[in-house]
Structure formats: structure tokens, C-alpha cells
Design an enzyme around this catalytic site. Structure first.
Site, PDB file in Angstrom:
ATOM      1  N   GLY A   1      35.731  28.030  20.996  1.00 39.66           N
ATOM      2  CA  GLY A   1      36.594  27.272  20.014  1.00 39.66           C
ATOM      3  C   GLY A   1      37.871  27.098  20.500  1.00 39.66           C
ATOM      4  N   SER A   2      38.877  27.230  19.645  1.00 39.76           N
ATOM      5  CA  SER A   2      40.246  26.553  19.752  1.00 39.76           C
ATOM      6  C   SER A   2      41.110  27.519  20.725  1.00 39.76           C
ATOM      7  CB  SER A   2      40.890  26.079  18.630  1.00 39.76           C
ATOM      8  OG  SER A   2      41.107  27.286  17.721  1.00 39.76           O
TER       9      SER A   2
ATOM     10  N   GLU B   1      35.756  30.145  25.676  1.00 38.18           N
ATOM     11  CA  GLU B   1      35.530  28.804  26.072  1.00 38.18           C
ATOM     12  C   GLU B   1      36.310  27.974  25.214  1.00 38.18           C
ATOM     13  OE1 GLU B   1      33.442  27.609  28.564  1.00 38.18           O
ATOM     14  OE2 GLU B   1      32.482  29.576  29.232  1.00 38.18           O
TER      15      GLU B   1
ATOM     16  N   ASN C   1      31.375  21.559  17.086  1.00 43.31           N
ATOM     17  CA  ASN C   1      31.074  20.304  17.684  1.00 43.31           C
ATOM     18  C   ASN C   1      29.796  20.121  18.428  1.00 43.31           C
ATOM     19  OD1 ASN C   1      32.299  21.921  19.505  1.00 43.31           O
ATOM     20  ND2 ASN C   1      32.996  20.093  20.463  1.00 43.31           N
TER      21      ASN C   1
ATOM     22  N   GLU D   1      45.831  18.790  21.789  1.00 42.89           N
ATOM     23  CA  GLU D   1      44.379  18.526  22.070  1.00 42.89           C
ATOM     24  C   GLU D   1      44.074  17.548  20.953  1.00 42.89           C
ATOM     25  OE1 GLU D   1      41.647  21.543  21.973  1.00 42.89           O
ATOM     26  OE2 GLU D   1      39.919  20.228  22.463  1.00 42.89           O
TER      27      GLU D   1
ATOM     28  N   CYS E   1      34.828  19.175  23.915  1.00 44.82           N
ATOM     29  CA  CYS E   1      35.909  19.847  24.426  1.00 44.82           C
ATOM     30  C   CYS E   1      36.096  19.295  26.063  1.00 44.82           C
ATOM     31  CB  CYS E   1      35.467  21.302  24.546  1.00 44.82           C
ATOM     32  SG  CYS E   1      33.899  21.708  25.384  1.00 44.82           S
TER      33      CYS E   1
HETATM   34  P1  NAD Z   1      37.934  26.918  15.692  1.00 38.05           P
HETATM   35  O1  NAD Z   1      38.661  27.803  17.010  1.00 38.05           O
HETATM   36  O2  NAD Z   1      38.619  26.576  14.592  1.00 38.05           O
HETATM   37  O3  NAD Z   1      36.704  27.604  15.336  1.00 38.05           O
HETATM   38  C1  NAD Z   1      35.647  28.524  16.262  1.00 38.05           C
HETATM   39  C2  NAD Z   1      35.112  29.701  15.657  1.00 38.05           C
HETATM   40  O4  NAD Z   1      36.124  30.417  15.130  1.00 38.05           O
HETATM   41  C3  NAD Z   1      34.280  29.311  14.327  1.00 38.05           C
HETATM   42  O5  NAD Z   1      33.230  29.829  14.452  1.00 38.05           O
HETATM   43  C4  NAD Z   1      35.374  29.698  13.102  1.00 38.05           C
HETATM   44  O6  NAD Z   1      34.485  30.109  12.085  1.00 38.05           O
HETATM   45  C5  NAD Z   1      35.960  30.840  13.808  1.00 38.05           C
HETATM   46  N1  NAD Z   1      37.509  30.855  13.319  1.00 38.05           N
HETATM   47  C6  NAD Z   1      38.158  29.945  13.074  1.00 38.05           C
HETATM   48  N2  NAD Z   1      39.434  30.533  12.352  1.00 38.05           N
HETATM   49  C7  NAD Z   1      39.353  31.961  12.585  1.00 38.05           C
HETATM   50  C8  NAD Z   1      40.273  32.765  12.388  1.00 38.05           C
HETATM   51  N3  NAD Z   1      41.551  32.566  11.677  1.00 38.05           N
HETATM   52  N4  NAD Z   1      40.097  34.073  12.600  1.00 38.05           N
HETATM   53  C9  NAD Z   1      38.513  34.086  13.325  1.00 38.05           C
HETATM   54  N5  NAD Z   1      37.858  33.389  13.455  1.00 38.05           N
HETATM   55  C10 NAD Z   1      38.090  32.149  13.117  1.00 38.05           C
HETATM   56  O7  NAD Z   1      37.376  25.743  16.701  1.00 38.05           O
HETATM   57  P2  NAD Z   1      36.539  24.504  16.374  1.00 38.05           P
HETATM   58  O8  NAD Z   1      37.288  23.524  15.437  1.00 38.05           O
HETATM   59  O9  NAD Z   1      35.212  24.939  15.723  1.00 38.05           O
HETATM   60  O10 NAD Z   1      36.266  23.587  17.536  1.00 38.05           O
HETATM   61  C11 NAD Z   1      37.023  23.084  18.197  1.00 38.05           C
HETATM   62  C12 NAD Z   1      37.763  23.695  19.502  1.00 38.05           C
HETATM   63  O11 NAD Z   1      37.072  24.292  20.250  1.00 38.05           O
HETATM   64  C13 NAD Z   1      38.386  22.607  20.332  1.00 38.05           C
HETATM   65  O12 NAD Z   1      39.731  23.186  20.821  1.00 38.05           O
HETATM   66  C14 NAD Z   1      37.580  22.469  21.450  1.00 38.05           C
HETATM   67  O13 NAD Z   1      38.137  22.209  22.621  1.00 38.05           O
HETATM   68  C15 NAD Z   1      36.913  23.913  21.523  1.00 38.05           C
HETATM   69  N6  NAD Z   1      35.652  23.891  22.234  1.00 38.05           N
HETATM   70  C16 NAD Z   1      35.606  24.423  23.533  1.00 38.05           C
HETATM   71  C17 NAD Z   1      34.347  24.485  24.106  1.00 38.05           C
HETATM   72  C18 NAD Z   1      34.254  25.155  25.367  1.00 38.05           C
HETATM   73  O14 NAD Z   1      32.957  25.232  25.899  1.00 38.05           O
HETATM   74  N7  NAD Z   1      35.079  25.375  25.983  1.00 38.05           N
HETATM   75  C19 NAD Z   1      33.192  23.963  23.463  1.00 38.05           C
HETATM   76  C20 NAD Z   1      33.505  23.285  22.062  1.00 38.05           C
HETATM   77  C21 NAD Z   1      34.626  23.209  21.574  1.00 38.05           C
END
Ligand code: NAD
Length: 461
Positions: free
Chosen positions: A192-193, A214, A119, A336, A248
């Protein structure tokens, strides 16, 4: 799909050797690398804008203010403060160890894996990379495959200009990340999530790798009766619909006092209209992919949209939407949201609001809009969350003096500025003893007289 001339295993071994050679350690080298990264970003700014526009139509203005400017600021701050952050800290020594000195050294954790979300593709991958370089670590960077053009550009730029032993981008999705996670890193930094955060944490546990997570969650904004309504609505609308809610720390939902609920909705309607959110105006973006578009459109089923609610599937755009009146039972309150949909729930007592927020998983951010210091203090002390703002939303991230991170379900650890340096450093504690004298009290024979002395000395320390 990923264009990689070095395998994951070879990259990891290369970074291990590079780090072991000590080439990342000198502060002058760290500063030079940071400067080089800044120059690389500066020289390619237009391409950075184009790539993120190709991913989800994000404007140059928003990309600069929410990504590139933050990276420049992090680099400048690290270069100016690195010497003091990295300095060995003297601490006091207790009497038991007299004569001696005590100090804490900052040791780089080592070979790091940084996994980014899509994002804010540049900021979320490169801000931790800046922290890693500052701390004297090497890093493999794994951008999100969802922002594919930004990911490809970062891979091209970093991999062409940096020694792979120091910094290397490995592109890919689940299979590449799964392989990366099997390796015995010295540090994993994941954005990520919550769902994938759990996968990362489990994988890291196998090799006892320290992690920063994070993550996300449902960040509430509480609008009290005594707030400055116009200012509240102006700031809230900006914060919610920035990046089409795909932030996020965007306010995920609002709790508004019943006495001002109608005024609040009317003011929201006016402000949203005034902002004219659209991709053409450069103040709105697409939903990143069809999967998320479908997920978000399901949240609108059987809900009352007091504002907005229309979806352009072809353009992957959802109008700024306010669900009112909403409740904790509504679909949009079960996950979320991460999109331009804002449920508004009416409340009567702030105490109940605090209980309701505290019953849910701890949010990454929380916001309170009030003119009363007592209300502010009550909220800030009673509600547990990562970080936030009073009378604003999102803007706390712009101050790098504030460590950024979650708590509980919203994350582990924090970064930005000095917190970022610390996140990639180990505090190595050293007691440096003099060899001039030795108090023999701890040695055999253990007599009552010695015990008396030990009791007296320990009282002094
Ligand atoms: P995501 O968890 O789907 O992906 C994040 C990363 O994990 C990506 O690089 C992806 O390739 C990898 N990934 C995805 N599935 C995986 C798996 N099964 N095994 C290993 N790696 C995997 O998240 P997203 O859709 O990219 O981002 C959205 C989420 O991130 C939201 O929940 C948001 O709140 C959170 N977020 C947090 C912050 C923060 O700073 N705290 C910042 C931005 C986004």
C-alpha cells in the site's frame, strides 16, 4: 459491511492453534493447498473477471495478464521448486568447532497477516499468500475495501474452501485493519501507500513483528538522446497507461534529453492516439473512486497538458495525459501520481538527473532508455531504487526470478518466487557438535600457552 462469521480474535487464535499443531508443515500438504488454490481460481475465473470489472472496469485481458497469470505462475513455480527451497542447507564449519557440522534450516515464520492494496486486488493479496503457504505459514488476508467486489469474492471463495486455520479472508477498512494490527503476528506483509506503511510499521514494532512493506513512490523514466525512440515510446505508453496509471511501478514522471524532447512528445501523441485507450476497447480502466478522481484533477490545475487532459467525472475516467513542459516544482511532482498523468521534464546533463532522483525519496522502480552500455552502467550504479528495467518499464515484475521490493521509502523486503518463500521463512542456523572429543582451550585456567594455540587456530579459520 463485512460478512464475517468468525471474529478477528477467534480467527487469530484459530490460526495460532492450527500452526502450532504442525498441520502446515509437510511439503506435500503445502503443495496440495497450492494446487487447491489454483483449481479454485481456475474454476472461478469468469467470476474473478466480473468482480474486478465491477470495481473499476478492468478488462478480462488485463486481469488475466496482470493478475491471474502471475498467480498461476507463482503457484506452479512454488510447487516445482518447493523441495529445493525448503531443503536444509549445509554450510562449512570453522576449525574452532571441529569436529562438527553446520546447517541452515528453513523454518516457517508462523501466523501471518497479509494486507493488500486495491489496484491489482487478486495478485497483491494472493501472491504473498502463495509465498506464505509455500513457506509453511498460515495467513489472514485483508483485501482493500476500495475494490469491494473483488474483496467480497476472494472472501467468499477462500473462506468457503480453505480451513480458517490455514487461510482466512477478513474484509474491512481502517477499523478492521487497525484491530488486526494490534495482534502479535509472526509476520506482517503489507502492500500500500507510504503513509499507511508507516502506521503498519509502528503497530508491528509494538509486538516486534517482522514486516515486509511493499510501498510506492515516484518512479522515474529517463529517456536519453541515444535511445531507440520508437521502441521507447511504445513501451512507455503501454506501461504508463496500463490500469490508467494506477500501478505502483508505473513510470511516474519522465526526464527526457532536451535534444529529443519535441520528437519524444510528438511520438507520444501518435502512440497514444494509435492505442485508442478506452474502457470499450478493454485497454483502459476507471479511476478507482471519486476521492482519487478529485485528487488527480487537482494535479492538472494550472498545468499545461500537451496531450489529453480531459476528465469525465461521471464515468470516472481521465484521458491519457502528458504534462509538458513540466518541472520539479509542478503540483504533479509533489506526490505519487498513481493515475494517467505523466509530467515530462527536459534535461541537459545526465549527472544532474541522477542527482535530482537521488535527492528525492528512493523510488520503487526506475527506468533508463539508452543504447549505450556506459550510460546504463552509470545510471544503475549511481541511482538507488527498488528494481527496474533498461529499455522497458514494468516488465521486470513478470520475471519471478527477480525479487520484487522497494528500498528506503518505497519499502522493506522483497518477494516473488524464491524471494517470497524466504520472506515468510526464518533461516535457523544450527551447529551440530560431535561428542567424541573436546578441545579444552576455552576452559579455565586461561594460560599463555592456550592463548597461543587459540591465535594459531583462529588464523586457520
Ligand atoms: P492504502 O495504503 O490506502 O491501502 C492499503 C491497505 O491499507 C488497504 O487494505 C487499506 O484498507 C489499508 N488501510 C488504509 N488506511 C489505513 C489505516 N489508516 N490504518 C490501517 N490500514 C489502512 O493504499 P492503496 O490506495 O490501496 O494503494 C495505493 C498505494 O499502494 C500506492 O502508493 C501504490 O504505489 C502502493 N502499491 C504498492 C505496491 C507494491 O508492490 N510495492 C503495489 C500496489 C500498490
Amino acid at each position: 459491511m463485512p460478512n464475517q462469521d468468525l471474529t478477528i480474535a477467534a480467527t487469530f487464535e484459530g490460526q495460532k492453534n492450527f500452526f502450532a499443531s504442525g498441520k502446515t508443515l509437510a511439503l506435500t500438504v503445502r503443495k496440495t493447498q497450492l494446487k487447491k488454490l489454483k483449481e479454485l481460481l481456475q474454476a472461478n475465473e469468469e467470476r474473478l473477471y466480473e468482480a474486478v470489472y465491477a470495481d473499476f472496469c478492468k478488462s478480462k485481458f488485463d486481469t488475466y495478464t496482470t493478475e491471474i497469470a502471475i498467480l498461476y505462475q507463482e503457484i506452479d513455480e512454488a510447487i516445482s521448486h518447493l523441495s529445493s527451497w525448503a531443503k536444509t542447507q549445509k554450510v562449512s564449519t570453522n576449525w574452532v568447532n571441529f569436529p562438527a557440522k553446520s546447517f541452515v534450516m528453513k523454518e516457517p515464520l508462523g501466523v501471518s497477516l497479509i494486507i493488500g492494496a486495491w489496484n491489482y486486488p487478486y495478485q497483491l493479496l494472493l501472491a504473498p499468500a502463495i509465498a506464505a503457504i509455500s513457506a509453511g505459514c498460515s495467513a489472514v488476508l485483508k483485501p482493500s475495501e476500495q475494490a469491494s467486489a473483488s474483496s467480497a469474492l476472494m472472501a467468499e471463495l477462500i473462506n468457503q474452501h480453505f480451513d480458517p486455520g490455514l487461510l482466512r479472508v477478513i474484509e474491512g477498512g481502517i477499523s478492521e485493519t487497525t484491530e488486526l494490527l494490534t495482534l502479535p503476528w509472526n509476520k506482517i506483509f503489507f502492500t500500500g501507500s507510504v503513509r499507511v506503511g508507516r502506521i503498519v510499521y509502528e503497530a508491528a514494532a509494538k509486538n516486534l513483528v517482522p514486516v515486509t512493506l511493499e510501498l510506492g513512490g515516484k518512479s522515474p523514466a529517463v529517456i536519453t538522446e541515444d535511445c531507440n525512440l520508437n521502441m521507447t515510446v511504445k513501451r512507455l505508453v503501454w506501461a504508463k497507461y496500463l490500469n490508467a496509471g494506477q500501478t505502483c511501478i508505473a513510470p511516474d514522471y519522465v526526464m527526457v534529453h532536451q535534444n529529443i524532447a519535441e520528437d519524444f512528445i510528438n511520438a507520444m501523441r501518435k502512440e497514444i492516439k494509435k492505442e485508442s485507450f478506452s474502457i470499450e476497447n478493454g485497454n483502459y480502466v476507471q479511476i478507482i473512486n471519486n476521492h482519487n478522481l478529485t485528487r488527480l484533477s487537482r494535479l492538472l490545475e494550472n498545468e499545461h497538458a500537451a496531450i489529453g487532459g480531459s476528465i469525465d467525472e461521471k464515468a470516472r475516467v481521465i484521458e491519457p495525459t502528458v504534462l509538458y513542459p513540466s518541472s520539479f516544482q509542478s503540483k504533479a511532482m509533489q506526490e505519487e501520481i498513481f493515475g494517467p498523468i505523466l509530467p515530462v521534464i527536459v534535461y541537459d546533463q545526465l549527472e544532474t538527473v541522477v542527482d535530482q532522483i537521488n535527492e528525492a525519496p528512493k523510488p520503487l522502480a526506475a527506468y533508463i532508455f539508452t543504447s549505450k552500455a556506459t550510460t546504463q552502467d552509470y545510471f544503475l550504479t549511481k541511482v538507488s531504487f527498488g528494481g527496474g528495467a533498461v529499455n522497458d518499464a514494468i516488465m521486470h515484475i513478470s520475471n519471478s526470478a527477480l525479487p520484487f521490493g522497494g528500498i528506503g521509502n518505497s519499502g522493506i523486503g522483497a518477494y516473488r518466487g524464491k524471494a517470497g518463500f524466504d520472506c515468510f521463512s526464518h533461516a535457523k542456523s544450527i551447529l551440530q557438535k560431535s561428542t567424541l572429543i573436546e578441545l579444552n582451550l576455552k576452559y579455565y585456567p586461561h594460560t599463555p600457552g592456550k592463548l597461543n594455540w587459540i591465535r594459531r587456530i583462529l588464523k586457520m579459520s
